[in-house]
Design a protein around this motif. Structure first.
Motif, PDB file in Angstrom:
ATOM      1  N   GLU A   1      79.887 -26.205   5.671  1.00  0.00           N
ATOM      2  CA  GLU A   1      81.192 -25.680   5.730  1.00  0.00           C
ATOM      3  C   GLU A   1      81.622 -24.740   6.118  1.00  0.00           C
ATOM      4  OE1 GLU A   1      84.858 -26.202   3.858  1.00  0.00           O
ATOM      5  OE2 GLU A   1      83.557 -27.645   4.233  1.00  0.00           O
ATOM      6  N   PHE A   2      80.661 -23.412   5.551  1.00  0.00           N
ATOM      7  CA  PHE A   2      80.524 -22.163   6.194  1.00  0.00           C
ATOM      8  C   PHE A   2      81.034 -21.998   7.936  1.00  0.00           C
ATOM      9  CE2 PHE A   2      80.027 -19.514   2.655  1.00  0.00           C
ATOM     10  CZ  PHE A   2      80.178 -18.898   3.390  1.00  0.00           C
ATOM     11  N   GLU A   3      80.645 -23.327   8.627  1.00  0.00           N
ATOM     12  CA  GLU A   3      80.659 -22.786  10.231  1.00  0.00           C
ATOM     13  C   GLU A   3      81.277 -23.479  10.453  1.00  0.00           C
ATOM     14  OE1 GLU A   3      77.804 -24.354  13.646  1.00  0.00           O
ATOM     15  OE2 GLU A   3      77.467 -25.779  11.733  1.00  0.00           O
ATOM     16  N   ARG A   4      82.191 -24.664   9.663  1.00  0.00           N
ATOM     17  CA  ARG A   4      83.175 -25.063  10.066  1.00  0.00           C
ATOM     18  C   ARG A   4      84.579 -24.999   9.669  1.00  0.00           C
ATOM     19  NH1 ARG A   4      86.110 -29.839   7.303  1.00  0.00           N
ATOM     20  NH2 ARG A   4      86.683 -28.421   5.274  1.00  0.00           N
ATOM     21  N   SER A   5      84.705 -23.566   8.633  1.00  0.00           N
ATOM     22  CA  SER A   5      85.960 -22.683   7.834  1.00  0.00           C
ATOM     23  C   SER A   5      85.694 -21.448   8.445  1.00  0.00           C
ATOM     24  CB  SER A   5      85.944 -23.414   6.233  1.00  0.00           C
ATOM     25  OG  SER A   5      86.065 -24.824   6.090  1.00  0.00           O
TER      26      SER A   5
ATOM     27  N   PHE B   1      79.988 -17.207   8.703  1.00  0.00           N
ATOM     28  CA  PHE B   1      78.228 -18.141   9.076  1.00  0.00           C
ATOM     29  C   PHE B   1      77.506 -17.551  10.759  1.00  0.00           C
ATOM     30  CE2 PHE B   1      76.351 -21.566  11.824  1.00  0.00           C
ATOM     31  CZ  PHE B   1      75.446 -21.991  10.909  1.00  0.00           C
ATOM     32  N   ASP B   2      78.635 -16.949  11.665  1.00  0.00           N
ATOM     33  CA  ASP B   2      77.377 -15.926  12.927  1.00  0.00           C
ATOM     34  C   ASP B   2      77.009 -15.145  11.811  1.00  0.00           C
ATOM     35  OD1 ASP B   2      77.063 -15.804  15.582  1.00  0.00           O
ATOM     36  OD2 ASP B   2      77.899 -14.344  15.423  1.00  0.00           O
TER      37      ASP B   2
ATOM     38  N   PHE C   1      79.705  -8.626   6.805  1.00  0.00           N
ATOM     39  CA  PHE C   1      78.321  -9.576   6.492  1.00  0.00           C
ATOM     40  C   PHE C   1      78.096  -9.530   5.132  1.00  0.00           C
ATOM     41  CE2 PHE C   1      74.382  -8.797   4.179  1.00  0.00           C
ATOM     42  CZ  PHE C   1      73.748  -9.564   4.510  1.00  0.00           C
ATOM     43  N   TYR C   2      78.653  -9.032   4.385  1.00  0.00           N
ATOM     44  CA  TYR C   2      79.049  -7.902   3.038  1.00  0.00           C
ATOM     45  C   TYR C   2      79.974  -9.468   2.326  1.00  0.00           C
ATOM     46  CZ  TYR C   2      75.514  -5.063   2.170  1.00  0.00           C
ATOM     47  OH  TYR C   2      73.993  -4.040   2.445  1.00  0.00           O
ATOM     48  N   LYS C   3      80.938  -8.933   2.373  1.00  0.00           N
ATOM     49  CA  LYS C   3      81.963 -10.601   2.532  1.00  0.00           C
ATOM     50  C   LYS C   3      81.423 -11.929   2.356  1.00  0.00           C
ATOM     51  CE  LYS C   3      86.963 -12.195   3.690  1.00  0.00           C
ATOM     52  NZ  LYS C   3      87.649 -12.337   4.678  1.00  0.00           N
ATOM     53  N   ALA C   4      81.104 -12.499   3.508  1.00  0.00           N
ATOM     54  CA  ALA C   4      80.129 -12.952   3.977  1.00  0.00           C
ATOM     55  C   ALA C   4      79.138 -13.791   2.943  1.00  0.00           C
ATOM     56  CB  ALA C   4      79.572 -13.666   5.155  1.00  0.00           C
ATOM     57  N   TYR C   5      77.801 -12.627   2.784  1.00  0.00           N
ATOM     58  CA  TYR C   5      76.954 -13.056   1.477  1.00  0.00           C
ATOM     59  C   TYR C   5      77.755 -13.098   0.179  1.00  0.00           C
ATOM     60  CZ  TYR C   5      72.726 -11.086  -0.810  1.00  0.00           C
ATOM     61  OH  TYR C   5      71.483 -10.800  -1.714  1.00  0.00           O
TER      62      TYR C   5
END
Length: 427
Positions: free
Chosen positions: A276-280, A285-286, A344-348
């Motif tokens: 879902e991360f990879e798509r949205s 994701f990267d 990064f911290y937002k994704a984390y």
């Protein structure tokens, strides 16, 4: 995470896999030289697969080239002349037969390849993708798509290979299963780890992956615990032993005593969240694939440390490994230059929120005699807090490597896979 959003992604993924596999079984129309005259090309209705001459000669399976008992090669690619070429070839009866041109000191040789074997092993990114897709799990889930953990009977699992395959196939596809009716051996005599019920269950798959916790380990609340698992506090979703070079592939937890109030187990499909991360959120994701987290453990004479990203990008063996164990993280020390640390911290934080969403988890209160088994690098496991003043909570665990699990599953699939697929089709 809403199942309705992610389901089309995985449904289309499975549809594409089925179409690709079906296309790969079409009969070829011809075999011809490549443009550079260094390869044979199998062209089946426009789908071209190219096989370099050295690759073909290196993969000859005749008794002269491969031991018929061990299956091990008796020739090596580095011994094959760079100028090797066929004298002739033919396509007949579903096989490609190649007569190799002889040279001084090297007599002519005939190789024969099953056409479907060639297609299945074509040395291209397309071939690698198809091979990975053939082993792709059939379900990525949340609570709406997996309301209950699949359950299997311990007695059948231990006695019947067909039942063992059914359980391991569900484990491969779903990532978590449960056995019931497992003998409750509360007392473990010293030196008898491998004679415990959980060890016997593990050894139906392969050898136990021993760690510094032992071949098996008891999970209970103790004073001054060396691991947060040995307390009564809530354990959020996590991966075990990320600080090892090879974190366990399969974990088992056998409920022996569950008298204490609370302590329910719950599980989250981290692969589903990753896809879902990879798509949205592709940028997030990267960054989670590029910034290595530092996992460490220093206690009881051990000083463990390993750095790996939260999402380990997949290869031909696994779509993605998820490494998530915040209590065992140390400082980030290997951040790539130019990394947007705010991103990064937002994704984390987003990943953490996704793992904690009630809709993402399937929960199970284990009772004595039940054993839960899950893929440690796919399914995050967790535990609600419990009150030790109300009773005892004792689970016994062990690990099996991912390699041993995949080996056992593939071997049993060769024997029982067609039967299982036929049964499923008839339902």
């Amino acid at each position: 995470m809403e199942a309705s959003r992610a389901a089309p992604l995985f449904a289309s993924r499975r549809t594409a896999v089925a179409a690709a596999v079906a296309a790969s079984t079409l009969p070829p129309t011809k075999v011809l030289f490549s443009a550079d005259n260094r390869s044979l090309v199998v062209d089946h209705d426009g789908d071209r697969s190219e096989f370099h001459f050295i690759w073909l000669r290196d993969n000859c399976v005749c008794p002269e080239c491969r031991d018929p008992h061990s299956g091990q090669k008796k020739i090596n690619a580095f011994d094959i002349a760079p100028t090797i070429e066929p004298e002739s070839w033919e396509l007949a009866d579903g096989r490609v037969r190649v007569d190799w041109r002889g040279r001084p000191g090297r007599p002519a040789h005939r190789s024969s390849y099953e056409l479907q074997w060639l297609i299945a092993h074509r040395p291209t990114s397309q071939g690698a993708k198809l091979r990975a897709q053939r082993e792709a799990p059939s379900l990525y889930w949340d609570r709406s798509t997996l309301p209950r953990i699949p359950v299997f009977e311990h007695a059948a699992y231990m006695a019947d290979d067909g039942a063992l395959f059914a359980a391991l196939d569900a484990l491969h596809n779903v990532g978590v299963i449960m056995l019931r009716g497992v003998p409750v051996d509360t007392e473990q005599p010293a030196g008898a780890e491998e004679r415990t019920a959980v060890a016997a269950v593990a050894k139906r798959i392969g050898v136990i992956q021993e760690t510094f916790y032992g071949k098996t380990f008891d999970v209970r609340s103790v004073p001054e615990a060396r691991n947060v698992a040995y307390t009564s506090v809530e354990l959020p979703p996590h991966t075990d032993l990320c600080y090892l070079e090879a974190p366990p592939g399969v974990q088992m937890l056998h409920a022996l005593v569950t008298d204490a109030r609370g302590g329910e187990s719950y599980f989250v499909d981290a692969h589903r969240i990753a896809f879902e991360f990879e798509r949205s959120h592709p940028a997030e994701f990267d960054v989670l694939t590029r910034v290595p987290l530092t996992f460490h453990y220093k206690s009881s004479g051990q000083t463990m440390r390993f750095v790996r990203p939260l999402f380990a990008r997949g290869d031909a063996n696994e779509p993605v490994h998820v490494n998530w164990s915040p209590p065992f993280e140390g400082p980030l020390t290997e951040v790539p230059p130019g990394t947007d640390m705010g991103l990064f911290y937002k994704a984390y934080a987003r990943f953490h929120a996704a793992t904690m969403a009630p809709a993402a988890a399937v929960q199970q209160r284990l009772t004595p005699g039940e054993l839960v088994m899950f893929l440690n690098r796919r399914v995050l496991h967790a535990r609600r807090a419990f009150d030790p003043s109300t009773g005892t909570r004792l689970l016994r665990g062990t690990y099996v490597s991912l390699s041993d699990f995949k080996s056992r599953w593939r071997t049993l699939r060769q024997q029982f896979g067609a039967v299982a697929r036929g049964a499923a089709a008839g339902q």
